[in-house]
Design a protein around this motif. Structure first.
Motif, short mmCIF file in Angstrom:
data_model
loop_
_atom_site.label_atom_id
_atom_site.label_comp_id
_atom_site.label_asym_id
_atom_site.label_seq_id
_atom_site.Cartn_x
_atom_site.Cartn_y
_atom_site.Cartn_z
N GLY A 188 0.81 -1.21 0.00
CA GLY A 188 0.00 0.00 0.00
C GLY A 188 0.85 1.26 0.00
O GLY A 188 0.51 2.24 -0.66
N THR A 189 1.94 1.22 0.74
CA THR A 189 2.85 2.38 0.77
C THR A 189 3.50 2.60 -0.59
O THR A 189 3.66 3.75 -1.03
CB THR A 189 3.93 2.16 1.85
OG1 THR A 189 3.29 1.98 3.13
CG2 THR A 189 4.85 3.36 1.93
N ILE A 192 1.40 4.68 -3.01
CA ILE A 192 1.20 6.12 -2.80
C ILE A 192 1.89 6.96 -3.88
O ILE A 192 1.26 7.83 -4.50
CB ILE A 192 1.65 6.54 -1.39
CG1 ILE A 192 0.76 5.87 -0.34
CG2 ILE A 192 1.61 8.07 -1.24
CD1 ILE A 192 1.21 6.11 1.10
N ILE A 217 -5.89 1.63 -4.17
CA ILE A 217 -4.95 1.65 -3.04
C ILE A 217 -5.62 1.03 -1.81
O ILE A 217 -6.83 1.15 -1.60
CB ILE A 217 -4.47 3.08 -2.76
CG1 ILE A 217 -3.78 3.65 -4.01
CG2 ILE A 217 -3.50 3.11 -1.59
CD1 ILE A 217 -3.32 5.08 -3.87
N GLN A 222 -3.63 5.76 2.96
CA GLN A 222 -2.78 5.74 1.78
C GLN A 222 -3.47 6.42 0.60
O GLN A 222 -2.83 7.11 -0.20
CB GLN A 222 -2.41 4.30 1.44
CG GLN A 222 -1.54 3.64 2.50
CD GLN A 222 -1.51 2.12 2.38
OE1 GLN A 222 -2.32 1.53 1.66
NE2 GLN A 222 -0.59 1.49 3.08
#
Length: 358
Positions: A188-189, A192, A217, A222
């Motif tokens: 998920g990061t 971004i 996402i 996020q």
């Protein structure tokens, strides 16, 4: 679904030095258990308070993600006393479910309807096809059904909260739960910066980019971070689309609850059957209905948002305490392969849907 809270894996207790439990209350006594619950919850509350404080200083980073990372760092650097495990379990399960229920106060039915039926159909397709495709890919990789369904729901619905909520219904192994939570954070990061960059490369408008971000996402936080990077009207669109995905948590958990109930019918008579609809899902829908009614003043909504953030951050710190480097190394590469494939799959569905309706 059993109402009992499962302990952390035995490997956690095995790795604790004898000194960690010297002088600790006896876990076998009621007094010792309550001491463990109190101490464990207190540790998680302190961790959540620190995470929320950092979140205020760095608004671009969500405190729940900070809490997961902080918990993982503590677990890998410090020997956590085994006798406080009841409190960690309470935080990771019971407080999490209350926080998920309060998450419903962020959403109004009118917001979802206002998206239009085309966008709603895309959201349903993202969740349904995302889960189905991830389950199928996970089966090809030879992963257990519980591991597959945790990753599928986390990546298709709303990240770590969906992973933990799904675990509350299907009763996965602790290492499967913790692996899925860690994968949500990692992938998920990475999404971004990836979604804003790819949106520009594909020539999407701000509105289209926002819809794609909200549809692909994993975590709400996020999505907010990516929407802010895109700019324009992307953030508002991304947030509403993401919250529409969050709303899908209720029917998916109800389906899984019914599935588990059918599976339990062939078991011994004394075994308690799981409820048809988990209580926290009913609470989530009740909160959505309450917010949609317009009866709550803004001050109450702000207080509820703070409580929801605090509860989920406390739960995420508890989950982070179970994320250990050795555990992730032991599960092998297959969950990581599935997480990468699921990320691409869900993002692809969201992109096609965005181009078609936005």
């Amino acid at each position: 679904m059993s109402s009992e809270v499962r302990n952390l894996p035995e490997s956690t207790a095995d790795r604790l030095p004898e000194a960690a439990t010297t002088g600790a209350p006896s876990a076998g006594s009621a007094r010792g258990r309550w001491a463990g619950v109190t101490a464990g919850v207190a540790l998680c509350v302190v961790g959540a308070a620190v995470a929320m404080g950092i979140g205020r200083l760095v608004p671009a980073v969500n405190p729940m993600l900070i809490a997961i990372v902080a918990g993982a760092l503590v677990s890998n650097l410090v020997a956590v006393p085994g006798w406080i495990k009841p409190g960690l379990d309470f935080s990771a399960k019971r407080l999490l479910r209350v926080g998920v229920a309060l998450l419903g106060l962020q959403l109004m039915f009118s917001d979802v309807v206002g998206l239009g039926w085309g966008v709603i159909a895309v959201v349903v397709a993202i969740v349904a096809l995302g889960i189905a495709g991830t389950l199928y890919l996970g089966k090809l990789l030879g992963l257990s059904w519980t591991q597959r369904v945790l990753i599928a729901c986390g990546f298709s619905i709303c990240g770590a909260a969906a992973v933990a909520a799904t675990d509350g219904v299907v009763g996965a192994k602790e290492e499967e739960l913790l692996t899925a939570v860690a994968l949500v954070v990692v992938f998920g990061t990475l999404m971004i910066p990836a979604i804003p960059l790819l949106s520009g490369a594909f020539g999407l408008t701000d509105s289209q980019a926002g819809m794609w971000a909200g549809g692909s996402i994993h975590e709400v936080a996020q999505v907010v971070a990516a929407g802010g990077m895109i700019g324009g009207g992307a953030l508002a669109v991304a947030t509403v689309v993401k919250l529409a995905r969050v709303l899908m948590l209720a029917p998916v958990m109800a389906y899984l609850g019914a599935r588990q109930r059918r599976a339990a019918q062939g078991a011994a008579e004394e075994r308690t059957q799981p409820p048809l609809v988990p209580l926290f899902v009913i609470g989530f829908l009740a909160c959505v209905a309450l917010r949609s009614s317009g009866l709550l003043p803004q001050a109450a909504l702000d207080l509820a948002r703070l409580a929801q953030t605090a509860l989920l951050t406390t739960a995420m710190f508890a989950l982070g305490l179970g994320v250990r480097v050795g555990l992730l190394r032991a599960v092998g590469p297959r969950p990581f392969v599935l997480a990468a494939a699921s990320t691409v799959w869900v993002a692809g569905i969201a992109l096609v849907g965005t181009v078609l309706v936005a």
